[in-house]
Design a protein around this motif. Structure first.
Motif, PDB file in Angstrom:
ATOM      1  N   GLU A  17      67.501  32.998  50.891  1.00 59.34           N
ATOM      2  CA  GLU A  17      67.077  32.887  49.489  1.00 59.34           C
ATOM      3  C   GLU A  17      67.979  33.631  48.507  1.00 59.34           C
ATOM      4  O   GLU A  17      68.128  33.210  47.364  1.00 59.34           O
ATOM      5  CB  GLU A  17      65.640  33.425  49.336  1.00 59.34           C
ATOM      6  CG  GLU A  17      64.604  32.569  50.039  1.00 59.34           C
ATOM      7  CD  GLU A  17      63.222  33.206  50.043  1.00 59.34           C
ATOM      8  OE1 GLU A  17      63.065  34.324  49.501  1.00 59.34           O
ATOM      9  OE2 GLU A  17      62.292  32.596  50.601  1.00 59.34           O
ATOM     10  N   GLU A  18      68.554  34.755  48.979  1.00 60.77           N
ATOM     11  CA  GLU A  18      69.294  35.601  48.038  1.00 60.77           C
ATOM     12  C   GLU A  18      70.745  35.843  48.446  1.00 60.77           C
ATOM     13  O   GLU A  18      71.489  36.483  47.712  1.00 60.77           O
ATOM     14  CB  GLU A  18      68.572  36.954  47.865  1.00 60.77           C
ATOM     15  CG  GLU A  18      67.088  36.872  47.484  1.00 60.77           C
ATOM     16  CD  GLU A  18      66.843  36.284  46.100  1.00 60.77           C
ATOM     17  OE1 GLU A  18      67.770  36.300  45.255  1.00 60.77           O
ATOM     18  OE2 GLU A  18      65.725  35.778  45.863  1.00 60.77           O
ATOM     19  N   ASP A  93      68.640  24.611  47.253  1.00 63.37           N
ATOM     20  CA  ASP A  93      67.361  25.230  46.890  1.00 63.37           C
ATOM     21  C   ASP A  93      67.125  26.511  47.683  1.00 63.37           C
ATOM     22  O   ASP A  93      67.953  26.935  48.479  1.00 63.37           O
ATOM     23  CB  ASP A  93      66.202  24.231  47.032  1.00 63.37           C
ATOM     24  CG  ASP A  93      65.961  23.826  48.473  1.00 63.37           C
ATOM     25  OD1 ASP A  93      66.830  24.065  49.323  1.00 63.37           O
ATOM     26  OD2 ASP A  93      64.878  23.255  48.748  1.00 63.37           O
ATOM     27  N   CYS A  94      65.988  27.142  47.427  1.00 65.52           N
ATOM     28  CA  CYS A  94      65.708  28.472  47.961  1.00 65.52           C
ATOM     29  C   CYS A  94      65.869  28.541  49.475  1.00 65.52           C
ATOM     30  O   CYS A  94      66.448  29.484  49.993  1.00 65.52           O
ATOM     31  CB  CYS A  94      64.313  28.945  47.533  1.00 65.52           C
ATOM     32  SG  CYS A  94      63.025  27.673  47.666  1.00 65.52           S
ATOM     33  N   ASP A  95      65.366  27.535  50.200  1.00 64.93           N
ATOM     34  CA  ASP A  95      65.461  27.615  51.663  1.00 64.93           C
ATOM     35  C   ASP A  95      66.581  26.734  52.226  1.00 64.93           C
ATOM     36  O   ASP A  95      66.654  26.529  53.453  1.00 64.93           O
ATOM     37  CB  ASP A  95      64.111  27.323  52.330  1.00 64.93           C
ATOM     38  CG  ASP A  95      63.592  25.931  52.002  1.00 64.93           C
ATOM     39  OD1 ASP A  95      64.239  25.223  51.208  1.00 64.93           O
ATOM     40  OD2 ASP A  95      62.553  25.544  52.557  1.00 64.93           O
TER      41      ASP A  95
ATOM     42  N   CYS B 112      59.428  28.022  41.687  1.00 63.83           N
ATOM     43  CA  CYS B 112      59.901  28.548  42.972  1.00 63.83           C
ATOM     44  C   CYS B 112      59.028  29.725  43.425  1.00 63.83           C
ATOM     45  O   CYS B 112      58.592  30.536  42.608  1.00 63.83           O
ATOM     46  CB  CYS B 112      61.352  28.994  42.846  1.00 63.83           C
ATOM     47  SG  CYS B 112      62.071  29.490  44.433  1.00 63.83           S
ATOM     48  N   THR B 114      60.047  32.243  44.748  1.00 62.88           N
ATOM     49  CA  THR B 114      60.756  33.496  44.457  1.00 62.88           C
ATOM     50  C   THR B 114      60.435  33.986  43.044  1.00 62.88           C
ATOM     51  O   THR B 114      60.902  35.056  42.636  1.00 62.88           O
ATOM     52  CB  THR B 114      62.284  33.330  44.569  1.00 62.88           C
ATOM     53  OG1 THR B 114      62.725  32.406  43.559  1.00 62.88           O
ATOM     54  CG2 THR B 114      62.696  32.814  45.941  1.00 62.88           C
ATOM     55  N   ARG B 116      61.252  32.195  40.304  1.00 57.16           N
ATOM     56  CA  ARG B 116      62.157  31.568  39.337  1.00 57.16           C
ATOM     57  C   ARG B 116      61.607  30.232  38.827  1.00 57.16           C
ATOM     58  O   ARG B 116      60.749  29.619  39.448  1.00 57.16           O
ATOM     59  CB  ARG B 116      63.522  31.347  39.981  1.00 57.16           C
ATOM     60  CG  ARG B 116      64.247  32.659  40.358  1.00 57.16           C
ATOM     61  CD  ARG B 116      65.558  32.328  41.039  1.00 57.16           C
ATOM     62  NE  ARG B 116      66.370  33.501  41.356  1.00 57.16           N
ATOM     63  CZ  ARG B 116      66.278  34.183  42.503  1.00 57.16           C
ATOM     64  NH1 ARG B 116      65.374  33.847  43.413  1.00 57.16           N
ATOM     65  NH2 ARG B 116      67.077  35.212  42.738  1.00 57.16           N
ATOM     66  N   CYS B 119      63.599  25.968  42.082  1.00 56.20           N
ATOM     67  CA  CYS B 119      64.102  26.334  43.416  1.00 56.20           C
ATOM     68  C   CYS B 119      65.622  26.195  43.491  1.00 56.20           C
ATOM     69  O   CYS B 119      66.253  26.755  44.391  1.00 56.20           O
ATOM     70  CB  CYS B 119      63.476  25.435  44.475  1.00 56.20           C
ATOM     71  SG  CYS B 119      61.692  25.675  44.650  1.00 56.20           S
ATOM     72  N   TYR B 121      68.390  27.409  42.028  1.00 56.02           N
ATOM     73  CA  TYR B 121      68.982  28.432  41.151  1.00 56.02           C
ATOM     74  C   TYR B 121      70.387  28.823  41.559  1.00 56.02           C
ATOM     75  O   TYR B 121      70.970  29.742  41.004  1.00 56.02           O
ATOM     76  CB  TYR B 121      68.068  29.679  41.095  1.00 56.02           C
ATOM     77  CG  TYR B 121      67.632  30.212  42.438  1.00 56.02           C
ATOM     78  CD1 TYR B 121      66.410  29.803  42.984  1.00 56.02           C
ATOM     79  CD2 TYR B 121      68.415  31.090  43.170  1.00 56.02           C
ATOM     80  CE1 TYR B 121      65.996  30.263  44.224  1.00 56.02           C
ATOM     81  CE2 TYR B 121      68.004  31.553  44.405  1.00 56.02           C
ATOM     82  CZ  TYR B 121      66.793  31.128  44.932  1.00 56.02           C
ATOM     83  OH  TYR B 121      66.395  31.584  46.160  1.00 56.02           O
ATOM     84  N   ARG B 122      70.965  28.119  42.551  1.00 61.82           N
ATOM     85  CA  ARG B 122      72.309  28.471  43.021  1.00 61.82           C
ATOM     86  C   ARG B 122      73.210  27.254  43.122  1.00 61.82           C
ATOM     87  O   ARG B 122      72.811  26.198  43.638  1.00 61.82           O
ATOM     88  CB  ARG B 122      72.221  29.149  44.396  1.00 61.82           C
ATOM     89  CG  ARG B 122      71.561  30.509  44.320  1.00 61.82           C
ATOM     90  CD  ARG B 122      71.338  31.072  45.699  1.00 61.82           C
ATOM     91  NE  ARG B 122      70.431  30.217  46.474  1.00 61.82           N
ATOM     92  CZ  ARG B 122      69.998  30.511  47.690  1.00 61.82           C
ATOM     93  NH1 ARG B 122      70.406  31.613  48.288  1.00 61.82           N
ATOM     94  NH2 ARG B 122      69.181  29.707  48.318  1.00 61.82           N
ATOM     95  N   SER B 135      74.654  32.419  41.982  1.00 63.04           N
ATOM     96  CA  SER B 135      73.415  32.343  41.213  1.00 63.04           C
ATOM     97  C   SER B 135      73.714  31.822  39.812  1.00 63.04           C
ATOM     98  O   SER B 135      74.758  32.112  39.236  1.00 63.04           O
ATOM     99  CB  SER B 135      72.783  33.722  41.114  1.00 63.04           C
ATOM    100  OG  SER B 135      71.771  33.706  40.140  1.00 63.04           O
TER     101      SER B 135
END
Lengths: 152, 152
Positions: A17-18, A93-95, B112, B114, B116, B119, B121-122, B135
């Motif tokens: 995620e990060e 996306d996040c995952d 999201c 998280t 945000r 989802c 965001y990157r 990001s």
């Protein structure tokens, strides 16, 4: 074959995620979902799937490649119709199990195999407890019968 | 349980593409892909999945419901966080195996988990033959640790 290889997806949620590494989470069939919008206005054009090779080729060439589940083959979108997709931006996306492509479409500016700009040309509504479809009025921008007949 | 039932998908390509009946083509797991964008500007918020019950509830109530593959359960998005999705428009694609929801998000205007807005965001880029993530600078709009801790 593309030069780019993807590292195995991390099992660590926070890294997915990060973190800074793109480690796509391909499903049991080796695919991620690809959402494709028009870079001009983010109108949704299509939903497709990519395997590692299609994703790597897309990143390396800047032209969208997919995996055709119906033909079981790598698919350079627009190779027949001339409606290639130039990738302006690719996001995940996040995952990391889906990607978003913002594209400029060349040729007829049409993405759907019916000849329309977008595959999403119909709205869904309820009418007397039935789910019905209504066209948004978009018309074919090329003659699909003609274009795809040339292929065979 | 929703009252709405969907008819079996037609095997006829032309009926699927040009007909007036919404007959979603659920996959082997009973799911269609759902693409969710912000009705304000069509920015992509998330990609999820719906079974027949989630799709019917979404159409009947106007609030987005999904099928959570990780929890194996019906999922009324935002029930915990307050970030419900009010469906402004629902569309389907040419072969009716995906839907597009244009939504207004209530609560924190965040989709999201998280915290945000989106989802996605990157962005993905290439750096010395490695695929890396950057990001877009979007920050959490709610404290995810706090919101989801309340659930247990």
């Amino acid at each position: 074959m593309p030069a780019l290889n993807f590292s195995e997806a991390s099992g660590d949620k926070r890294a997915l995620e990060e973190g800074k590494a793109f480690t796509p989470r391909f499903d049991a069939n080796g695919l991620v979902t690809a959402v494709v919008t028009d870079a001009k206005d983010d109108f949704l054009l299509m939903v497709a799937h990519m395997n590692a090779e299609a994703l790597a080729l897309t990143l390396e060439t800047g032209i969208a490649h997919y995996w055709s589940r119906s033909r079981n083959a790598l698919w350079k979108k627009g190779e027949t119709s001339g409606n290639l997709q130039q990738v302006v931006e690719l996001r995940t996306d996040c995952d990391q199990d889906a990607v978003w492509l913002r594209v400029n479409v060349t040729g007829h500016d049409a993405t759907c195999h019916t000849g329309r700009r977008s595959c999403f040309y119909r709205t869904v509504g309820l009418k007397e407890d039935m789910a019905t479809l209504n066209s948004d009025g978009s018309q074919p921008l090329f003659d699909a019968d003609d274009i795809y007949r040339k292929e065979t």
